[in-house]
Design a protein around this motif. Sequence first.
Motif: not given
Length: 120
Positions: A59-69
């Motif tokens: 799961e990811y915070a919206d601020s990093v979704k699509g950029r962080f893995t």
Amino acid sequence: QVRLVESGGGLVQAGDSLRLSCTGSGRTFGNYAMDWFRQAPGKDREWVAGISRSGGGKEYADSVKGRFTISRDNTRNIMYLQMNNLKPEDTAVYYCAADSLGIVKLVKSWGQGTQVTVSS
């Protein structure tokens, strides 16, 4: 409880990438869901990403979704945070934690963290 050490931070330019590592001690690393948090200057510590014990759930915070893995290798007692397309607002000290449910107040102890600085 597993002891954790963060590493991999640095000074980069906007658009660059970094990979953070969180290395755990002991043989129980794989027993814990893990999370990354960060704290920017003058701001509260915030949750960034979480991964299940097996690594299958992320799961990811919206601020990093699509950029962080987020990923982990339980055979090596290590968790990663691959950060791509970094932005100046990603500048913060990054921390990892075990068994926290992604909630800052549930973290029993914090490591020293690793500084990420993104210049514009």
